[in-house]
Motif scaffolding. Structure first.
Motif, mmCIF file in Angstrom:
data_model
loop_
_atom_site.group_PDB
_atom_site.id
_atom_site.type_symbol
_atom_site.label_atom_id
_atom_site.label_comp_id
_atom_site.label_asym_id
_atom_site.label_seq_id
_atom_site.Cartn_x
_atom_site.Cartn_y
_atom_site.Cartn_z
ATOM 1 N N THR A 142 8.213 -7.333 -0.791
ATOM 2 C CA THR A 142 6.924 -7.725 -1.318
ATOM 3 C C THR A 142 6.762 -9.237 -1.186
ATOM 4 O O THR A 142 7.695 -9.984 -1.400
ATOM 5 C CB THR A 142 6.812 -7.317 -2.798
ATOM 6 N N ALA A 171 0.026 5.350 -2.592
ATOM 7 C CA ALA A 171 0.126 4.559 -1.370
ATOM 8 C C ALA A 171 -0.695 3.282 -1.479
ATOM 9 O O ALA A 171 -0.270 2.209 -1.027
ATOM 10 C CB ALA A 171 -0.332 5.384 -0.169
ATOM 11 N N VAL A 172 -1.871 3.366 -2.095
ATOM 12 C CA VAL A 172 -2.698 2.179 -2.298
ATOM 13 C C VAL A 172 -2.009 1.203 -3.243
ATOM 14 O O VAL A 172 -1.975 -0.011 -2.992
ATOM 15 C CB VAL A 172 -4.088 2.570 -2.835
ATOM 16 N N ARG A 207 0.787 -0.473 -1.398
ATOM 17 C CA ARG A 207 0.281 -1.362 -0.349
ATOM 18 C C ARG A 207 -0.256 -2.664 -0.930
ATOM 19 O O ARG A 207 0.021 -3.759 -0.413
ATOM 20 C CB ARG A 207 -0.813 -0.631 0.437
ATOM 21 N N LEU A 208 -1.027 -2.571 -1.999
ATOM 22 C CA LEU A 208 -1.553 -3.781 -2.621
ATOM 23 C C LEU A 208 -0.437 -4.629 -3.213
ATOM 24 O O LEU A 208 -0.464 -5.859 -3.138
ATOM 25 C CB LEU A 208 -2.577 -3.419 -3.697
ATOM 26 N N ARG A 235 2.525 -4.933 -2.090
ATOM 27 C CA ARG A 235 3.182 -5.649 -1.004
ATOM 28 C C ARG A 235 2.428 -6.912 -0.603
ATOM 29 O O ARG A 235 3.004 -7.823 -0.008
ATOM 30 C CB ARG A 235 3.374 -4.736 0.219
ATOM 31 N N GLU A 236 1.140 -6.939 -0.934
ATOM 32 C CA GLU A 236 0.334 -8.127 -0.656
ATOM 33 C C GLU A 236 0.472 -9.172 -1.760
ATOM 34 O O GLU A 236 -0.142 -10.239 -1.687
ATOM 35 C CB GLU A 236 -1.143 -7.734 -0.519
ATOM 36 N N ALA A 274 -0.594 6.581 3.628
ATOM 37 C CA ALA A 274 -0.504 5.205 4.121
ATOM 38 C C ALA A 274 -1.664 4.858 5.041
ATOM 39 O O ALA A 274 -2.129 3.710 5.066
ATOM 40 C CB ALA A 274 0.824 4.988 4.837
ATOM 41 N N ASP A 275 -2.153 5.833 5.824
ATOM 42 C CA ASP A 275 -3.313 5.589 6.677
ATOM 43 C C ASP A 275 -4.511 5.147 5.841
ATOM 44 O O ASP A 275 -5.244 4.216 6.203
ATOM 45 C CB ASP A 275 -3.708 6.860 7.439
ATOM 46 N N ALA A 316 -4.381 3.984 2.681
ATOM 47 C CA ALA A 316 -4.049 2.769 1.940
ATOM 48 C C ALA A 316 -4.261 1.516 2.782
ATOM 49 O O ALA A 316 -4.709 0.483 2.277
ATOM 50 C CB ALA A 316 -2.611 2.832 1.442
ATOM 51 N N ASP A 317 -3.951 1.584 4.071
ATOM 52 C CA ASP A 317 -4.147 0.420 4.935
ATOM 53 C C ASP A 317 -5.629 0.081 5.069
ATOM 54 O O ASP A 317 -6.004 -1.099 5.116
ATOM 55 C CB ASP A 317 -3.537 0.675 6.313
ATOM 56 N N ALA A 337 -6.630 -1.566 1.815
ATOM 57 C CA ALA A 337 -6.088 -2.928 1.732
ATOM 58 C C ALA A 337 -6.905 -3.902 2.569
ATOM 59 O O ALA A 337 -7.097 -5.062 2.175
ATOM 60 C CB ALA A 337 -4.631 -2.939 2.171
#
Length: 257
Positions: A3, A23-24, A27-28, A30-31, A225-226, A228-229, A232
């Motif tokens: 992260t 997944a969202v 993903r967030l 990790r940002e 993940a598709d 979630a990207d 993001a």
């Protein structure tokens, strides 16, 4: 993936402990976003998601509140506010992802009034009032992403009431995008198609799985993940000039038909 360092932003993801919502959330995080993982009943799943985020170096908190019942939006935000205080974080929110929802796989003739009221209470009423209560907390330059469905734009009789509830959410996106634009807040919709969330029992049938995968031009099911990207992107700085948009995240389902 490690992260990144915290960037000061805070997000609420409804239904954030499983499937697309999880997944969202990941993903967030990790940002570098502090993520409030909302959930309805499954404490174990919510805590597992929070721990996974923390194990990757991110920050998260769990917010329990049942949707589709009186006072649900207030319960969500009360839990959110308390969670920020417990973490020593500044009050306010930058990203709201309305992901929580329920399906209703029934044709018109088989939908009861109770079914109808329930799907609209969770899929339409709850996000409406979650966003209403979010407005005084939402910082200028923020992001709202509503998770809809391809079923709101195509004729799919087996999901008629569900599709109607998501169509109403699409309209909410447009209205809020116009209202909140002067504050630099974007409001968009992401519409998944057939997605392998791991909680759809019909996907255990190889024939059904194969048929749904074949609906995409990529000949596969979507993954959380598709989706979630895509979320993001709209929730980040690169999505600053996109608002009021309905993003098809189906992998080209029904393309050309």
């Amino acid at each position: 993936m490690a992260t990144s360092r915290p960037d000061g932003r805070t997000a609420l993801v409804t239904g954030g402990s499983r499937g697309i919502g999880k997944a969202v959330s990941l993903r967030l995080a990790r940002e570098g976003v502090l993520v409030a993982v909302h959930y309805g009943h499954d404490d174990e799943a919510a805590q597992a998601t929070v721990k996974e985020i923390e194990a990757g170096g991110g920050r998260a908190l769990a917010v329990r509140a049942e949707l589709g019942v009186p006072g649900d939006a207030d319960a969500v935000w009360d839990g959110f506010d308390r969670g920020l205080v417990a973490l020593g974080a500044e009050p306010g929110v930058d990203i709201v992802v309305n992901n929580a929802g329920i399906t209703l796989p029934r044709h018109l003739a088989d939908v009861t009034e109770e079914d109808y009221d329930r799907v609209f209470a969770v899929n339409t009423r709850a996000p409406f009032f979650v966003l209403q209560r979010a407005l005084p907390r939402l910082r200028d330059g923020g992001r709202i992403v509503n998770i809809s469905s391809a079923a709101s734009r195509v004729a799919y009789p087996p999901l008629v009431a569900y599709a109607m509830s998501k169509g109403a959410l699409d309209t909410l996106t447009l209205a809020l995008a116009a209202q909140l634009g002067p504050r630099g807040i974007t409001v968009n919709t992401v519409a998944p198609g057939f997605t392998d969330t791991g909680i759809n029992p019909t996907l255990a049938d190889p024939q059904i799985r194969r048929a749904l995968a074949a609906a995409s031009v990529f000949d596969r099911l979507g993954t959380p993940a598709d989706i979630a990207d895509a979320v993001a992107f709209l929730a980040g700085g690169d999505g600053r000039w996109i608002t009021g948009h309905w993003l098809d995240a189906t992998g080209g389902v029904r393309l050309g038909h």
